[in-house]
Enzyme design. Structure first.
Site, PDB file in Angstrom:
ATOM      1  N   GLY A 155     -67.977 121.335   4.182  1.00 13.68           N
ATOM      2  CA  GLY A 155     -67.596 122.300   5.226  1.00 13.68           C
ATOM      3  C   GLY A 155     -66.573 121.638   6.148  1.00 13.68           C
ATOM      4  O   GLY A 155     -65.873 120.707   5.746  1.00 13.68           O
ATOM      5  N   ARG A 156     -66.533 122.124   7.381  1.00 14.45           N
ATOM      6  CA  ARG A 156     -65.535 121.600   8.330  1.00 14.45           C
ATOM      7  C   ARG A 156     -65.647 120.085   8.521  1.00 14.45           C
ATOM      8  O   ARG A 156     -64.653 119.376   8.490  1.00 14.45           O
ATOM      9  CB  ARG A 156     -65.723 122.236   9.714  1.00 14.45           C
ATOM     10  CG  ARG A 156     -65.420 123.696   9.792  1.00 14.45           C
ATOM     11  CD  ARG A 156     -65.550 124.116  11.270  1.00 14.45           C
ATOM     12  NE  ARG A 156     -65.692 125.545  11.380  1.00 14.45           N
ATOM     13  CZ  ARG A 156     -66.863 126.189  11.319  1.00 14.45           C
ATOM     14  NH1 ARG A 156     -67.993 125.525  11.184  1.00 14.45           N
ATOM     15  NH2 ARG A 156     -66.898 127.500  11.408  1.00 14.45           N
ATOM     16  N   ILE A 157     -66.892 119.610   8.728  1.00 12.31           N
ATOM     17  CA  ILE A 157     -67.064 118.177   9.034  1.00 12.31           C
ATOM     18  C   ILE A 157     -66.790 117.332   7.793  1.00 12.31           C
ATOM     19  O   ILE A 157     -66.138 116.284   7.871  1.00 12.31           O
ATOM     20  CB  ILE A 157     -68.458 117.898   9.653  1.00 12.31           C
ATOM     21  CG1 ILE A 157     -68.601 118.701  10.962  1.00 12.31           C
ATOM     22  CG2 ILE A 157     -68.664 116.408   9.916  1.00 12.31           C
ATOM     23  CD1 ILE A 157     -69.970 118.626  11.625  1.00 12.31           C
ATOM     24  N   THR A 178     -70.387 125.927  -3.330  1.00 11.06           N
ATOM     25  CA  THR A 178     -69.260 126.658  -3.897  1.00 11.06           C
ATOM     26  C   THR A 178     -68.080 125.697  -3.998  1.00 11.06           C
ATOM     27  O   THR A 178     -67.714 125.073  -2.996  1.00 11.06           O
ATOM     28  CB  THR A 178     -68.853 127.827  -2.956  1.00 11.06           C
ATOM     29  OG1 THR A 178     -70.033 128.457  -2.506  1.00 11.06           O
ATOM     30  CG2 THR A 178     -67.932 128.804  -3.629  1.00 11.06           C
ATOM     31  N   ALA A 237     -76.132 115.014   9.516  1.00 10.73           N
ATOM     32  CA  ALA A 237     -76.304 116.480   9.473  1.00 10.73           C
ATOM     33  C   ALA A 237     -77.645 116.863  10.115  1.00 10.73           C
ATOM     34  O   ALA A 237     -77.689 117.140  11.322  1.00 10.73           O
ATOM     35  CB  ALA A 237     -76.180 116.961   8.037  1.00 10.73           C
ATOM     36  N   ARG A 238     -78.714 116.857   9.311  1.00 11.37           N
ATOM     37  CA  ARG A 238     -80.054 117.108   9.850  1.00 11.37           C
ATOM     38  C   ARG A 238     -81.035 116.220   9.098  1.00 11.37           C
ATOM     39  O   ARG A 238     -80.940 116.067   7.868  1.00 11.37           O
ATOM     40  CB  ARG A 238     -80.471 118.574   9.673  1.00 11.37           C
ATOM     41  CG  ARG A 238     -79.831 119.549  10.663  1.00 11.37           C
ATOM     42  CD  ARG A 238     -80.335 119.354  12.099  1.00 11.37           C
ATOM     43  NE  ARG A 238     -79.788 120.326  13.025  1.00 11.37           N
ATOM     44  CZ  ARG A 238     -78.663 120.154  13.739  1.00 11.37           C
ATOM     45  NH1 ARG A 238     -77.956 119.034  13.635  1.00 11.37           N
ATOM     46  NH2 ARG A 238     -78.266 121.089  14.577  1.00 11.37           N
ATOM     47  N   GLU A 267     -87.444 114.306  14.771  1.00 15.96           N
ATOM     48  CA  GLU A 267     -86.879 113.748  16.010  1.00 15.96           C
ATOM     49  C   GLU A 267     -87.753 114.133  17.204  1.00 15.96           C
ATOM     50  O   GLU A 267     -88.247 115.260  17.253  1.00 15.96           O
ATOM     51  CB  GLU A 267     -85.454 114.297  16.210  1.00 15.96           C
ATOM     52  CG  GLU A 267     -84.518 113.785  15.144  1.00 15.96           C
ATOM     53  CD  GLU A 267     -83.101 114.335  15.265  1.00 15.96           C
ATOM     54  OE1 GLU A 267     -82.747 114.897  16.311  1.00 15.96           O
ATOM     55  OE2 GLU A 267     -82.351 114.193  14.293  1.00 15.96           O
ATOM     56  N   HIS A 285     -79.095 110.688  17.415  1.00 17.72           N
ATOM     57  CA  HIS A 285     -78.439 111.998  17.264  1.00 17.72           C
ATOM     58  C   HIS A 285     -77.284 112.167  18.267  1.00 17.72           C
ATOM     59  O   HIS A 285     -77.313 113.053  19.116  1.00 17.72           O
ATOM     60  CB  HIS A 285     -79.471 113.132  17.426  1.00 17.72           C
ATOM     61  CG  HIS A 285     -79.040 114.414  16.781  1.00 17.72           C
ATOM     62  ND1 HIS A 285     -79.903 115.340  16.263  1.00 17.72           N
ATOM     63  CD2 HIS A 285     -77.800 114.945  16.579  1.00 17.72           C
ATOM     64  CE1 HIS A 285     -79.233 116.374  15.777  1.00 17.72           C
ATOM     65  NE2 HIS A 285     -77.955 116.159  15.958  1.00 17.72           N
ATOM     66  N   GLY A 287     -73.961 112.462  17.236  1.00 15.18           N
ATOM     67  CA  GLY A 287     -72.763 112.861  16.493  1.00 15.18           C
ATOM     68  C   GLY A 287     -71.697 113.546  17.331  1.00 15.18           C
ATOM     69  O   GLY A 287     -70.507 113.263  17.208  1.00 15.18           O
TER      70      GLY A 287
HETATM   71  C1  DGY Z   1     -75.033 120.355  16.161  1.00 16.04           C
HETATM   72  O1  DGY Z   1     -74.281 120.942  16.962  1.00 16.04           O
HETATM   73  O2  DGY Z   1     -75.678 120.975  15.307  1.00 16.04           O
HETATM   74  C2  DGY Z   1     -75.068 118.874  16.224  1.00 16.04           C
HETATM   75  O3  DGY Z   1     -76.119 118.335  15.527  1.00 16.04           O
HETATM   76  C3  DGY Z   1     -75.095 118.409  17.683  1.00 16.04           C
HETATM   77  O4  DGY Z   1     -74.572 117.130  17.668  1.00 16.04           O
END
Ligand code: DGY
Length: 324
Positions: A155-157, A178, A237-238, A267, A285, A287
């Site tokens: 995706g974007r990241i 995809t 991500a998660r 978390e 966390h 990011g």
């Molecule tokens: C989000 O926006 O989902 C990120 O995990 C926050 O850093």
């Protein structure tokens, strides 16, 4: 004119707070006592909720607060909210896409570098007074330049990470639900490969899929067994996308070389064995944690919330079907 009353779970950056104050009367919760019942109680006399990813907005909260007009989340991810329930109750849920892309990719690449070059481990060694001089066998890490980066979820990241990898002459392969159109693949200079192939060929695997029922434990025992014993896994991500017990086992038995983690399964709890390992870099966390990005995220969330309260469709709605 009286302003609409809303519930705000945490203080936001100053610019977002002043924008909020111009439009609504916000009740700020006590961050030490936030839980589902406190949110339900707080929402009784409010029209909207502005919350963070740390708040669980489940079916119980939503059913008890079905009068609210919007849940505005200050995050791009929205797995903390039961969106199906919100949709059933016709409550729009909003998020903050786009504004944190570059900042998050910076951190993913930073974690990759820290893990590959043992930056945190060697810094701790120096600070503890154990360093007595340059050593030819000290803290030997893994080369980043010319290596293969596997991206899970483009995706974007993920795409922003590709741009950073290019500067290090990395070969980038990816797996995504995809596949991208061929012209986009060649513009980015990346190659699609089946999921297991990405795991097998990569020196670094970076996870960038959204978290949902399908991606829970996407990486578990079987997947770590596919990876090179020298490979590093990066997760910004998660947490629950990775089975943390399987990861600990792979790190302990030499199944993989290292890990850079910004997110965790439960978390703020971190698997106790990860805390004892030298071949992992663990971050709380962060990011998207820059002043500029957090300001943009919070401002975007406020604009989403205000739009709904003004009777407009919010710019970033994750359940657009309620407007059909
Ligand atoms: C989000 O926006 O989902 C990120 O995990 C926050 O850093």
């Amino acid at each position: 004119m009286t302003k609409p009353r809303i519930l705000l779970t945490h203080q936001l950056p100053p610019k977002a707070m002043s924008l909020l104050d111009q439009h609504v009367d916000a009740e700020l919760m006590d961050s030490d006592t936030i839980n589902q019942s406190a949110i339900i109680e707080g929402l009784r006399d409010k029209e909207a909720l502005l919350c963070l990813l740390t708040e669980t907005i489940d079916a119980e909260v939503l059913s008890a607060s079905s009068h609210i007009k919007v849940v505005a989340n200050v995050a791009v991810g929205f797995n903390n909210i039961d969106v199906d329930k919100a949709t059933a109750l016709r409550i729009p849920v909003t998020n903050t896409p786009g504004v944190l892309t570059e900042t998050s990719a910076d951190l993913a690449f930073g974690l990759l570098m820290a893990s590959a070059r043992r930056i945190v481990e060697s810094e701790k060694y120096l600070r503890s007074g154990q360093w007595h001089g340059w050593g030819i066998l000290q803290f030997l890490g893994t080369d980043i330049y010319d290596s293969t980066l596997g991206i899970i979820g483009l995706g974007r990241i993920g795409k922003a990470l590709v741009r950073r990898a290019r500067g290090f002459n990395m070969k980038v392969i990816y797996w995504n639900r995809t596949r991208l159109p061929e012209d986009e693949e060649s513009a980015l200079g990346i190659t699609y490969a089946p999921f297991d192939e990405v795991l097998r060929q990569s020196d670094f695997v970076s996870v960038h899929v959204a978290y949902n029922n399908e991606t829970r434990h996407l990486l578990s025992h079987r997947e770590f067994e596919q990876m090179k014993s020298t490979a590093h896994i990066i997760n910004t991500a998660r947490g629950p996308i990775i089975d943390e017990n399987a990861l600990v086992e792979a790190l302990k038995n030499g199944g993989i070389g290292g890990a850079g983690l910004d997110v965790f399964e439960e978390e703020p709890k971190v698997h106790p064995e990860l805390l004892t390992m030298d071949n992992v870099v663990l971050l709380p966390h962060i990011g998207s944690a820059t002043i500029a990005t957090r300001t943009k995220m919070a401002t975007m969330a406020v604009k989403n919330l205000v739009a709904v309260l003004e009777g407009k469709r919010p710019p970033n709605v994750v359940n657009p079907e309620i407007y059909d």
